[in-house]
Scaffold this motif. Structure first.
Motif, PDB file in Angstrom:
ATOM      1  N   SER A 205      22.900  14.275 -72.664  1.00 54.21           N
ATOM      2  CA  SER A 205      21.710  13.429 -72.822  1.00 54.21           C
ATOM      3  C   SER A 205      22.126  11.966 -72.812  1.00 54.21           C
ATOM      4  O   SER A 205      23.259  11.622 -73.162  1.00 54.21           O
ATOM      5  CB  SER A 205      20.992  13.747 -74.146  1.00 54.21           C
ATOM      6  OG  SER A 205      20.581  15.093 -74.196  1.00 54.21           O
ATOM      7  N   PHE A 206      21.176  11.110 -72.445  1.00 56.58           N
ATOM      8  CA  PHE A 206      21.435   9.672 -72.399  1.00 56.58           C
ATOM      9  C   PHE A 206      20.244   8.935 -73.013  1.00 56.58           C
ATOM     10  O   PHE A 206      19.090   9.346 -72.862  1.00 56.58           O
ATOM     11  CB  PHE A 206      21.661   9.202 -70.962  1.00 56.58           C
ATOM     12  CG  PHE A 206      22.943   9.714 -70.357  1.00 56.58           C
ATOM     13  CD1 PHE A 206      24.114   8.972 -70.447  1.00 56.58           C
ATOM     14  CD2 PHE A 206      22.986  10.953 -69.717  1.00 56.58           C
ATOM     15  CE1 PHE A 206      25.299   9.444 -69.893  1.00 56.58           C
ATOM     16  CE2 PHE A 206      24.152  11.425 -69.168  1.00 56.58           C
ATOM     17  CZ  PHE A 206      25.323  10.671 -69.257  1.00 56.58           C
ATOM     18  N   ASP A 207      20.550   7.839 -73.671  1.00 57.90           N
ATOM     19  CA  ASP A 207      19.526   7.059 -74.358  1.00 57.90           C
ATOM     20  C   ASP A 207      18.751   6.215 -73.348  1.00 57.90           C
ATOM     21  O   ASP A 207      19.301   5.329 -72.703  1.00 57.90           O
ATOM     22  CB  ASP A 207      20.196   6.148 -75.394  1.00 57.90           C
ATOM     23  CG  ASP A 207      19.179   5.477 -76.315  1.00 57.90           C
ATOM     24  OD1 ASP A 207      17.965   5.606 -76.031  1.00 57.90           O
ATOM     25  OD2 ASP A 207      19.593   4.820 -77.280  1.00 57.90           O
ATOM     26  N   ALA A 208      17.476   6.506 -73.219  1.00 57.34           N
ATOM     27  CA  ALA A 208      16.615   5.761 -72.304  1.00 57.34           C
ATOM     28  C   ALA A 208      15.486   5.067 -73.059  1.00 57.34           C
ATOM     29  O   ALA A 208      14.422   4.792 -72.497  1.00 57.34           O
ATOM     30  CB  ALA A 208      16.043   6.697 -71.238  1.00 57.34           C
ATOM     31  N   ARG A 209      15.752   4.742 -74.331  1.00 60.47           N
ATOM     32  CA  ARG A 209      14.700   4.128 -75.138  1.00 60.47           C
ATOM     33  C   ARG A 209      14.502   2.658 -74.811  1.00 60.47           C
ATOM     34  O   ARG A 209      13.378   2.154 -74.858  1.00 60.47           O
ATOM     35  CB  ARG A 209      15.028   4.272 -76.626  1.00 60.47           C
ATOM     36  CG  ARG A 209      14.957   5.706 -77.149  1.00 60.47           C
ATOM     37  CD  ARG A 209      15.384   5.780 -78.593  1.00 60.47           C
ATOM     38  NE  ARG A 209      16.802   5.392 -78.752  1.00 60.47           N
ATOM     39  CZ  ARG A 209      17.389   5.227 -79.936  1.00 60.47           C
ATOM     40  NH1 ARG A 209      16.688   5.387 -81.042  1.00 60.47           N
ATOM     41  NH2 ARG A 209      18.666   4.897 -79.998  1.00 60.47           N
ATOM     42  N   TYR A 210      15.582   1.977 -74.456  1.00 60.78           N
ATOM     43  CA  TYR A 210      15.500   0.523 -74.289  1.00 60.78           C
ATOM     44  C   TYR A 210      15.969   0.115 -72.891  1.00 60.78           C
ATOM     45  O   TYR A 210      16.873   0.738 -72.324  1.00 60.78           O
ATOM     46  CB  TYR A 210      16.362  -0.184 -75.342  1.00 60.78           C
ATOM     47  CG  TYR A 210      16.102   0.303 -76.744  1.00 60.78           C
ATOM     48  CD1 TYR A 210      14.915  -0.022 -77.400  1.00 60.78           C
ATOM     49  CD2 TYR A 210      17.030   1.103 -77.398  1.00 60.78           C
ATOM     50  CE1 TYR A 210      14.669   0.438 -78.689  1.00 60.78           C
ATOM     51  CE2 TYR A 210      16.797   1.560 -78.692  1.00 60.78           C
ATOM     52  CZ  TYR A 210      15.614   1.227 -79.322  1.00 60.78           C
ATOM     53  OH  TYR A 210      15.375   1.684 -80.593  1.00 60.78           O
ATOM     54  N   PRO A 211      15.405  -0.945 -72.349  1.00 56.24           N
ATOM     55  CA  PRO A 211      15.854  -1.446 -71.047  1.00 56.24           C
ATOM     56  C   PRO A 211      17.316  -1.897 -71.104  1.00 56.24           C
ATOM     57  O   PRO A 211      17.838  -2.229 -72.162  1.00 56.24           O
ATOM     58  CB  PRO A 211      14.912  -2.636 -70.782  1.00 56.24           C
ATOM     59  CG  PRO A 211      13.723  -2.394 -71.654  1.00 56.24           C
ATOM     60  CD  PRO A 211      14.245  -1.697 -72.874  1.00 56.24           C
ATOM     61  N   ILE A 212      17.945  -1.921 -69.978  1.00 47.74           N
ATOM     62  CA  ILE A 212      19.326  -2.397 -69.864  1.00 47.74           C
ATOM     63  C   ILE A 212      19.280  -3.843 -69.372  1.00 47.74           C
ATOM     64  O   ILE A 212      18.668  -4.149 -68.348  1.00 47.74           O
ATOM     65  CB  ILE A 212      20.128  -1.536 -68.867  1.00 47.74           C
ATOM     66  CG1 ILE A 212      20.186  -0.087 -69.344  1.00 47.74           C
ATOM     67  CG2 ILE A 212      21.537  -2.090 -68.677  1.00 47.74           C
ATOM     68  CD1 ILE A 212      20.859   0.853 -68.365  1.00 47.74           C
TER      69      ILE A 212
END
Length: 581
Positions: free
Chosen positions: A326-333
């Motif tokens: 899984s990867f954290d996609a909560r916040y923009p990069i």
């Protein structure tokens, strides 16, 4: 003895004398024999002289013929030697033997101006048959001092008959061959076209000339004998379906252009491919520049989210990422002044299948970071996406990439921005991800499975290919590929909605949409890729790839799957059958 008596005596003696006195000389029988011999010898001498004269004459003629044979031909006006004008081109056939291009005999009209009696009358008479005749130009040609001028190439039989009936001195016909394309525009970008002198200018016609036919023609070694036909991998039935679907989509979605390809994933054969707008090879000049442009091979585009397929495969194949991660996609990069965000963000941690299904830019960028910039560049090179594609068509454009790969480049390329490739090139790379991991150069000629296996390059592990097939199927059923679904054929794939680059800036209101799909996903046989350029609308009013490009793929598969020999399956185990009442 009287004088008379002496005369009679001498006369009687002369009858019995073998000697004759003439002018004081005595001529006997030997003298007669010598005279006959001399006459015989003189006759023989005359015959010998005549024979020698004939030998010398024929030797001179033979010598001149040899001289002419070795002499370089003179260029006279625009006329070509008859053997070049009549040189045959091989027929081009589809995979089932249907004729795509063939030669037909025709004639061309020429004039010998020095034999024209009345130029004004000749022009006036010709204009009664050739209604579109350029009177001014024709008059100039007929009034010139040249000995040869073309007046009209490739006449119809009716025109030839009517001009013959005019009886104009100094007007003649030269036999020629004209290329005829029975299917018209159906496969124009694949087959290509020839110029007025029957020389290949584009497509497979140009490929044939590049294989040595042009050199033979230049050397005068071609002939009028029929040549072995060239059989293509194209199925004209599927080609017609594909083109019809594209024409309908451009009209329905009010787009600038569209294109699609059907690729055999196990042989690399192009079964069908088209780019709209196109042209009629029987009248190529009417296609203008827009129709001549083959966007499938000679146009490069940022393919958008379809590139997430390659990023995901790279991450899985590297061993640094698994389907369970899984990867954290909560916040923009945020990198410098750039911000990477999701189009429809879930704002939570996403699994690898969810990143693919929801087309998360953030999650895809995280996977690219796990592999690294150098590994990312190496993988795309291995997949053939950063180098010029090798195939028979001459019209192939090289992809573009950053001169120097930095972290920001790797991140944007991971979701399809920053690298431009041709649509066919993208389809070829995607085929390798669903056929077990074998990269095959695309071909427009027939190729069997054994030949394909000999040239195949293994680019990813079989497990990686199995994982991508699973992701395709999941996205096809529940993701953005739903409009490409066809009952019984298990279609899966990935959409790509990319903002178009206009004047160096990304446009907010124009998209380049694409969809890459394969079927049947339990054992893929064919891959279908479509794109549509700047659609103004789509299914349900939207204009994303799922609502514009995916329906094109669905239409192509729905109408051509049976022709391609793919049997439908129904039910969970495939045992259910359609029953007609």
């Amino acid at each position: 003895m009287t004088f008379l008596s002496r005369i009679m005596l001498l006369k009687s003696q002369a009858h019995f004398s073998t000697d004759v006195q003439r002018g004081g000389a005595v001529v006997n029988s030997a003298t007669f024999k010598g005279t006959g011999k001399r006459k015989t010898e003189m006759a023989k001498t005359r015959v010998g002289l005549m024979f020698a004269t004939f030998c010398v004459a024929y030797a001179v003629i033979g010598g001149r013929l040899v001289q002419y044979g070795y002499a370089q031909p003179e260029t006279v006006s625009s006329i070509l030697p008859a053997d070049r004008l009549m040189a045959s081109r091989p027929d081009i056939l589809d995979r089932n033997g249907e004729i795509l291009a063939t030669d037909i005999r025709t004639v061309s009209l020429f004039a010998e101006p020095h034999k024209i009696v009345d130029t004004d009358e000749a022009v006036e008479r010709l204009s009664t048959v050739l209604k579109d005749l350029d009177v001014r130009d024709t008059y100039r040609k007929l009034s010139s001092n040249s000995r040869f001028q073309w007046l009209r190439r490739q006449l119809t039989p009716k025109q030839q008959s009517q001009i013959l009936a005019l009886g104009i001195p100094g007007i003649g016909f030269r036999p020629e061959k004209r290329r005829f394309y029975p299917g018209g525009a159906t496969a124009s970008h694949i087959v290509g076209y020839v110029n007025i002198d029957n020389r290949g200018m584009a497509g497979m016609e140009r490929y044939i000339d590049n294989q040595g036919m042009a050199d033979l023609r230049a050397l005068g070694m071609t002939s009028d004998a029929p040549l072995e036909p060239v059989r293509l991998s194209v199925d004209i039935r599927v080609q017609n379906i594909l083109r019809d679907a594209l024409v309908s989509a451009v009209a329905k979605y009010e787009a600038i252009a569209a294109g699609a390809v059907v690729l055999d994933v196990h042989t690399g054969e192009v079964v069908a491919m088209s780019s709209i707008p196109d042209f009629d090879p029987n009248r190529p000049q009417e296609g203008a520049e827009e129709g001549w442009m083959n966007r499938m091979t000679n146009g490069t585009f940022e393919m958008g989210s379809t590139f997430k397929t390659f990023t995901t495969a790279m991450a899985l194949d590297s061993g640094k990422v698994t389907m369970r991660d899984s990867f954290d996609a909560r916040y923009p990069i945020r990198i410098g002044r750039f911000t990477i965000k999701d189009f429809h963000g879930k704002h939570r941690v996403l699994t690898v299948p969810e990143i693919f299904q929801y087309s998360s830019n953030i999650g895809t960028a995280r996977m690219a970071e796990a592999v690294g910039t150098a590994g990312h560049q190496e993988f795309l090179t291995r997949m053939g996406l950063l180098t010029r594609m090798e195939t028979e068509l001459p019209e192939v454009k090289a992809p573009s990439q950053p001169r120097e790969w930095k972290q920001i480049n790797s991140i944007t390329i991971s979701f399809g921005h920053g690298v431009s490739t041709t649509p066919l090139q993208t389809a070829v790379g995607a085929a390798a991800l669903v056929n077990g991991g074998k990269l095959l150069p695309p071909t427009f000629l027939t190729r069997d499975r054994e030949q394909a296996d000999q040239m195949a390059q293994v680019v990813v592990k079989k497990q990686t290919s199995d994982d991508i097939r699973q992701l395709f199927w999941m996205n096809g059923k529940a993701g953005s590929g739903k409009y490409a679904l066809v009952d019984g054929f298990n279609v899966g794939g990935k959409t790509g909605t990319a903002e178009k680059v206009i004047n160096g800036r990304y446009s907010d209101d124009q998209n380049f949409n694409s969809y890459v799909g394969a079927f049947p996903m339990d054992d893929p046989k064919y891959l279908v890729l479509s794109f549509i350029d700047a659609p103004k609308t789509g299914e349900g009013g939207g204009r994303t790839a799922g609502l514009t490009a995916a329906p094109i793929v669905g239409e192509i598969i729905r109408r051509s799957a049976a022709i391609l020999g793919v049997e439908p399956t129904f039910g969970e185990d495939g045992s259910a059958l359609l029953v007609s009442y």
